[in-house]
Design a protein around this motif. Structure first.
Motif, PDB file in Angstrom:
ATOM      1  N   TYR A   1      -6.563   6.130   2.710  1.00  0.00           N
ATOM      2  CA  TYR A   1      -7.868   5.070   3.485  1.00  0.00           C
ATOM      3  C   TYR A   1      -9.245   5.750   3.725  1.00  0.00           C
ATOM      4  CZ  TYR A   1      -4.221   2.044   4.880  1.00  0.00           C
ATOM      5  OH  TYR A   1      -3.127   1.194   5.213  1.00  0.00           O
TER       6      TYR A   1
ATOM      7  N   VAL B   1       0.945  -1.418   0.140  1.00  0.00           N
ATOM      8  CA  VAL B   1      -0.405   0.144   0.031  1.00  0.00           C
ATOM      9  C   VAL B   1       0.712   1.455  -0.428  1.00  0.00           C
ATOM     10  CG1 VAL B   1      -1.631   1.268   1.356  1.00  0.00           C
ATOM     11  CG2 VAL B   1      -1.623  -1.365   1.110  1.00  0.00           C
TER      12      VAL B   1
ATOM     13  N   GLY C   1      -8.731  -0.648   2.669  1.00  0.00           N
ATOM     14  CA  GLY C   1      -7.834  -1.723   3.417  1.00  0.00           C
ATOM     15  C   GLY C   1      -7.014  -2.033   1.370  1.00  0.00           C
ATOM     16  N   LYS C   2      -6.084  -2.300   1.530  1.00  0.00           N
ATOM     17  CA  LYS C   2      -5.632  -2.775  -0.157  1.00  0.00           C
ATOM     18  C   LYS C   2      -6.557  -3.618  -0.742  1.00  0.00           C
ATOM     19  CE  LYS C   2      -2.325  -4.927  -2.255  1.00  0.00           C
ATOM     20  NZ  LYS C   2      -0.144  -6.017  -1.858  1.00  0.00           N
ATOM     21  N   ASP C   3      -7.848  -4.842  -0.391  1.00  0.00           N
ATOM     22  CA  ASP C   3      -8.503  -5.942  -0.392  1.00  0.00           C
ATOM     23  C   ASP C   3      -9.566  -5.055  -1.359  1.00  0.00           C
ATOM     24  OD1 ASP C   3      -6.392  -7.746  -0.382  1.00  0.00           O
ATOM     25  OD2 ASP C   3      -7.828  -8.547   1.019  1.00  0.00           O
TER      26      ASP C   3
END
Length: 192
Positions: A49, A34, A54-56
Motif C-alpha cells: 500500500y 492483492v 489499491g489493486k487498480d
C-alpha cells in the motif's frame, strides 16, 4: 516509475510489478487477489500500500510497464532497420516470435480490456493510451512507406495484429504468424 520517495529504485515495488506481470498475464487480473500478489512478491501489506493505493493502481502500473517495454522494442526495431518497410517487417517478426513463445496468452491490453468493460475506468484509460500510441506509430510507418491511405492501412494492420494475438493463443501460433505476415504485406503493398 520504479523509484521510492528518496529517488532510489525500490526493489519491493519492482518485485510487486514483476509478480503482477506474471500472475495477471497467466491467470487473469480479476482472478488474482492483492493478498496473492503480496505473498508471491514477498512483501508486507504495508509495503504494497506504500507503493499502490489499491489493486487498480497496480494493474495500471503493470500495463504502463508493458507499454514502456513495447515502445522500447519498437524504438529498437526502428534503430535496427534500414527503412520503414523493414521496421514494419521487424515488428511482424517480433509478433510472430511472441505468439509462438512459451506461455503466450494473448495481448495483455486486450485481456485487461476484457476484464474492465467500462471504457471510462482508469485501467481502460491505460489501454486506450497504448492503443492510440500504437496506431499512431503504425500510421507513421505506413505513411513513410508511401501508402496512399496510411490511416486506413494502419488501422487494418492493427486489426490484423489484434486478431493474431487472439489467434496465436487459440489456434496454431505458427500458422497465425504466417497469416499475419502475409496479410500485413498485402495491406501495406496494395493501396486499394
Amino acid at each position: 516509475m520504479g523509484t521510492s520517495t528518496t529517488g532510489r529504485r525500490s526493489a519491493a515495488r519492482e518485485r510487486l510489478l514483476e509478480t503482477a506481470r506474471q500472475v495477471f498475464y497467466a491467470r487473469g487480473i480479476n482472478g488474482i487477489s492483492v493478498d496473492e500478489v503480496i505473498a508471491s512478491a514477498d512483501v508486507s501489506r504495508a509495503t504494497f500500500y506504500r507503493h499502490f493505493p489499491g489493486k487498480d493502481d497496480l494493474v495500471r502500473a503493470y500495463l504502463q510497464e508493458e507499454d514502456r517495454s513495447i515502445r522500447e522494442r519498437v524504438d529498437g526495431a526502428a534503430k535496427a532497420a534500414a527503412n520503414p518497410s523493414e521496421v514494419l517487417h521487424l515488428l511482424v517478426l517480433g509478433l510472430d516470435e511472441q505468439i509462438c513463445g512459451a506461455g503466450f496468452r494473448g495481448c495483455p491490453f486486450i485481456n485487461a480490456a476484457a476484464e474492465y468493460p467500462d471504457p471510462a475506468h482508469p485501467v481502460r484509460e491505460v489501454v486506450a493510451e497504448h492503443r492510440t500510441w500504437f496506431i499512431n506509430a503504425v500510421t507513421e510507418l505506413v505513411t513513410a512507406i508511401g501508402h496512399p491511405n496510411p490511416e486506413r492501412a494502419a488501422r487494418a494492420v492493427v486489426m490484423l495484429r489484434d486478431g493474431a494475438m487472439v489467434g496465436g493463443y487459440l489456434d496454431d501460433p505458427k500458422a497465425t504468424g504466417d497469416s499475419l505476415a502475409h496479410a500485413v504485406d498485402a495491406v501495406t503493398r496494395n493501396p486499394s
